[in-house]
Design a protein around this motif. Structure first.
Motif, short mmCIF file in Angstrom:
data_model
loop_
_atom_site.label_atom_id
_atom_site.label_comp_id
_atom_site.label_asym_id
_atom_site.label_seq_id
_atom_site.Cartn_x
_atom_site.Cartn_y
_atom_site.Cartn_z
N VAL A 210 0.87 -1.18 0.00
CA VAL A 210 0.00 0.00 0.00
C VAL A 210 0.90 1.23 0.00
O VAL A 210 1.97 1.23 0.60
N ASP A 211 0.45 2.25 -0.70
CA ASP A 211 1.14 3.55 -0.68
C ASP A 211 0.31 4.47 0.20
O ASP A 211 -0.88 4.67 -0.06
N ILE A 212 0.94 5.00 1.22
CA ILE A 212 0.25 5.96 2.09
C ILE A 212 0.52 7.34 1.47
O ILE A 212 1.54 7.97 1.73
N LYS A 213 -0.41 7.75 0.65
CA LYS A 213 -0.18 8.91 -0.24
C LYS A 213 0.21 10.19 0.51
O LYS A 213 -0.53 10.63 1.39
N HIS A 214 1.33 10.76 0.12
CA HIS A 214 1.82 12.02 0.70
C HIS A 214 2.21 13.02 -0.40
O HIS A 214 3.21 13.71 -0.28
N CYS A 215 1.45 13.02 -1.48
CA CYS A 215 1.82 13.93 -2.58
C CYS A 215 0.61 14.78 -3.00
O CYS A 215 -0.51 14.55 -2.56
N HIS A 216 0.90 15.76 -3.85
CA HIS A 216 -0.10 16.49 -4.65
C HIS A 216 -1.17 17.23 -3.86
O HIS A 216 -2.28 17.43 -4.35
N GLY A 217 -0.87 17.59 -2.60
CA GLY A 217 -1.80 18.43 -1.84
C GLY A 217 -2.82 17.67 -1.02
O GLY A 217 -3.66 18.30 -0.35
N PHE A 218 -2.78 16.35 -1.04
CA PHE A 218 -3.74 15.58 -0.26
C PHE A 218 -3.29 15.51 1.20
O PHE A 218 -2.19 15.97 1.53
N ILE A 219 -4.08 14.87 2.06
CA ILE A 219 -3.88 15.12 3.50
C ILE A 219 -2.45 14.88 4.00
O ILE A 219 -1.90 15.69 4.74
N GLY A 220 -1.83 13.77 3.58
CA GLY A 220 -0.48 13.47 4.06
C GLY A 220 0.48 14.57 3.66
O GLY A 220 1.32 15.02 4.46
N HIS A 221 0.33 15.05 2.43
CA HIS A 221 1.18 16.13 1.93
C HIS A 221 0.89 17.44 2.67
O HIS A 221 1.82 18.15 3.07
N GLU A 222 -0.39 17.73 2.89
CA GLU A 222 -0.70 18.98 3.59
C GLU A 222 -0.13 18.94 5.01
O GLU A 222 0.38 19.94 5.53
N LEU A 223 -0.18 17.77 5.64
CA LEU A 223 0.38 17.68 7.00
C LEU A 223 1.89 17.97 7.01
O LEU A 223 2.41 18.52 7.97
N LEU A 224 2.57 17.58 5.93
CA LEU A 224 4.03 17.81 5.89
C LEU A 224 4.38 19.29 5.95
O LEU A 224 5.51 19.66 6.30
N SER A 225 3.44 20.16 5.58
CA SER A 225 3.73 21.60 5.65
C SER A 225 2.91 22.28 6.75
O SER A 225 2.77 23.50 6.75
N ALA A 226 2.41 21.49 7.70
CA ALA A 226 1.58 22.06 8.78
C ALA A 226 2.47 22.66 9.87
O ALA A 226 2.36 22.33 11.06
N VAL A 227 3.35 23.56 9.45
CA VAL A 227 4.36 24.09 10.38
C VAL A 227 3.75 24.95 11.49
O VAL A 227 4.32 25.07 12.57
N ASP A 228 2.59 25.54 11.22
CA ASP A 228 1.98 26.41 12.23
C ASP A 228 0.93 25.68 13.07
O ASP A 228 0.35 26.29 13.97
N ARG A 229 0.66 24.44 12.73
CA ARG A 229 -0.39 23.73 13.45
C ARG A 229 0.08 23.39 14.87
O ARG A 229 1.16 22.82 15.04
N PRO A 230 -0.73 23.70 15.88
CA PRO A 230 -0.34 23.29 17.22
C PRO A 230 -0.68 21.81 17.44
O PRO A 230 -1.38 21.20 16.62
N GLY A 231 -0.22 21.23 18.51
CA GLY A 231 -0.64 19.87 18.87
C GLY A 231 0.24 18.79 18.28
O GLY A 231 1.32 19.05 17.75
N ARG A 232 -0.26 17.58 18.32
CA ARG A 232 0.53 16.38 18.01
C ARG A 232 0.92 16.24 16.54
O ARG A 232 1.84 15.51 16.21
N TYR A 233 0.14 16.87 15.66
CA TYR A 233 0.36 16.65 14.22
C TYR A 233 0.95 17.85 13.48
O TYR A 233 0.98 17.87 12.26
N GLY A 234 1.40 18.85 14.23
CA GLY A 234 1.94 20.03 13.56
C GLY A 234 3.20 20.54 14.22
O GLY A 234 3.59 20.09 15.29
N GLY A 235 3.85 21.48 13.53
CA GLY A 235 5.06 22.09 14.09
C GLY A 235 6.32 21.36 13.63
O GLY A 235 6.69 21.44 12.46
N SER A 236 6.93 20.59 14.50
CA SER A 236 8.19 19.91 14.16
C SER A 236 7.96 18.84 13.09
O SER A 236 6.84 18.34 12.93
N LEU A 237 9.03 18.45 12.41
CA LEU A 237 8.89 17.39 11.39
C LEU A 237 8.43 16.09 12.06
O LEU A 237 7.64 15.33 11.48
N GLU A 238 8.91 15.84 13.26
CA GLU A 238 8.47 14.66 14.00
C GLU A 238 6.94 14.66 14.13
O GLU A 238 6.28 13.66 13.86
N ASN A 239 6.39 15.80 14.51
CA ASN A 239 4.93 15.90 14.66
C ASN A 239 4.23 15.81 13.30
O ASN A 239 3.19 15.18 13.18
#
Ligand SMILES: Cc1cc2nc3c(=O)[nH]c(=O)nc-3n(C[C@H](O)[C@H](O)[C@H](O)COP(=O)(O)O)c2cc1C
Length: 472
Positions: A210-239
């Motif tokens: 399975v490919d966990i899609k992280h391209c072309h603006g879809f959710i995985g990709h948008e999360l990769l640039s969620a630099v301002d998002r607070p909480g567990r899924y935003g901010g640092s690359l780890e998050n």
């Protein structure tokens, strides 16, 4: 005006034109056939072997039922992928739940659809067997997706955006107010659970990965640039990669043995818009542009520092199979270089060959920096008659492990078999990247080749496409 590829008759013409654009591409003068050919080399993937170094890229057909099951058109499409001769088939974006659908005809991987998706895979394998005899060396995966920002689960004319942060430019374009709800951490965690469920089902259906899609603006990709998002899924690359890390942990626990691949956009620019002449231009942005994963802050350049750190995370997660793409649906010239853009998209802001070189060279650079992965390249269809020379050049120089081919397979399904057997390329079947396949799906019609494939061209969809183009 950009020179048409068809007018570049000799290798010297082609190279001279590349030089005039100040770009370079790997290029083998002589296409080899037989077992010694670079493109015929087998590749080991998670204990299995793909029998050659050509891959079919994920391409949705926008032809599923409202329940997410495949139709006769989906079967035909997948069977043609099976007859391509490519030994790695990376099937299309398939939604992990109904709200995550990009369009009302997207396939879905659910308890209620898994049986039909298993049949679809089997039909692909059967066609491959009839044509090539052996299927032990055929590797077939499926891309799992949750659309997010550009979700249209019920009606193509009515978006139901699910966003992970407020994007200063895209929110404005989409008319999303500052109080538009952002997916909560609990909702993102729930979506991760649905990816895990869909992966378990994909394994049941017989897919190798399975490919966990992280391209072309879809959710995985948008999360990769969620630099301002607070909480567990935003901010640092780890998050920002926590979503992926949770999905991978769940798959390892619940679907042991299932291989995991990632297609991600390794760089991105600002969204583009129409200028006064209808050409694409970047949306103006003042200050540092921080919303492009793999961007250099200008909104128009690349910095691979974070994508390389992302690869180190993928290595820790045991992920090997990678497809590097570029850009998103808001700057399509990056991800799908075309001679003629789709009819409701801005005209080319650059020679499409520059886009091709960006796709091939960004992926090659990632491979140079992090060689211990299997890379599936993309962006080759625009090369037309020079596709085999560049594809072989890329693979023979070790700049990718697979030449990944997309649109050209829609009109010339047996292209890989022809290249590998030393048959001359059938010039009449080459994709001229007219983007009718894209114009069709953007307007609710099936995605296929309306220029060369009578199945679409002579169907009622063909009539509808011609009518809508005549009105634009
Ligand atoms: C009709 C169509 C459907 C596509 N569907 C997907 C998809 O489901 N997932 C994805 O990652 N890319 C998708 N793409 C992008 C292709 O995989 C590929 O990256 C792109 O077309 C460039 O490769 P090419 O020049 O060989 O066509 C699609 C492209 C087209 C034309």
């Amino acid at each position: 005006m950009f020179k048409k590829i068809a007018t570049l008759k000799t290798a010297a013409d082609f190279k001279e034109y590349l030089n005039s654009l100040k770009i370079s591409l790997p290029f083998d003068e002589k296409i080899q056939s037989g077992t010694g050919s670079p493109l015929a080399q087998p590749r080991k993937i998670n204990g299995r072997t793909a029998g050659n170094s050509i891959a079919v890229l994920p391409m949705e057909g926008f032809d599923g039922t409202s329940e997410g099951n495949p139709t006769a058109a989906s079967f035909r499409r997948w069977q043609r992928f099976g007859m391509s001769g490519a030994k790695l088939i990376w099937n299309e974006a398939t939604a992990i739940n109904p709200e995550g659908r990009g369009n009302p005809h997207q396939l879905m991987m659910l308890d209620s659809t898994v049986g039909e998706l298993a049949r679809l895979r089997e039909a692909t394998v059967k066609t491959h067997k009839e044509r090539f005899g052996n299927t032990d060396d055929l590797v077939i995966g499926i891309q799992l997706t949750y659309t997010g920002r550009v979700a249209h689960p019920h009606d193509l004319n009515h978006g139901e955006p699910k966003i992970v942060y407020h994007h200063p430019l895209l929110d404005e374009r989409m008319g999303l107010k500052p109080d538009y709800p952002v997916l909560t951490d609990a909702e993102i965690s729930h979506i991760a659970d649905d990816f895990i469920k869909a992966s378990v089902l994909s394994q049941k259906a017989g897919f190798d990965f399975v490919d966990i899609k992280h391209c072309h603006g879809f959710i995985g990709h948008e999360l990769l640039s969620a630099v301002d998002r607070p909480g567990r899924y935003g901010g640092s690359l780890e998050n920002r990669t926590r979503f992926l890390q949770e999905i991978v942990a769940g798959i390892r626990a619940k679907a042991p043995g299932l291989d995991i691949a990632i297609r991600f956009s390794a760089t991105d620019f600002v969204p583009f818009r129409y200028d006064k002449e209808g050409k694409g231009e970047p949306v103006p942005f003042t200050g540092k542009y921080r919303y492009a994963f793999g961007g250099d802050g200008t909104g128009l350049g690349t910095d691979l520092t974070e994508p390389v750190a992302f690869m180190d995370i993928l290595a820790k997660l045991g992920i090997k199979l990678i497809s590097v793409s570029v850009g998103a649906g808001y700057n399509v010239h990056l991800l799908r270089p075309s001679a003629i853009p789709a009819c409701d998209v801005y005209q080319n802001p650059e020679d499409p060959l520059i886009g091709v070189a960006r796709l091939i060279n960004v992926s090659a650079e990632m491979k140079r920096l992090r060689p211990n992965f299997l890379y599936v390249g993309c962006g080759y269809s625009y090369l037309q008659q020079w596709l085999p020379n560049v594809a072989q050049g890329v693979v023979s120089q070790g700049k990718a492990d697979f030449a990944g081919i997309g649109r050209i397979v829609l009109c010339y399904p047996e292209i890989a078999a022809d290249i590998l057997s030393g048959k001359p390329i059938n010039q009449r079947l080459l994709c001229r990247t007219c983007s009718d396949c894209v114009t069709a799906y953007r307007n609710g019609l099936l995605a296929g080749c309306y220029a060369l494939d009578d199945y679409y061209k002579k169907s009622t969809y063909g009539d509808q496409l011609r009518l809508l183009k005549s009105k634009k």
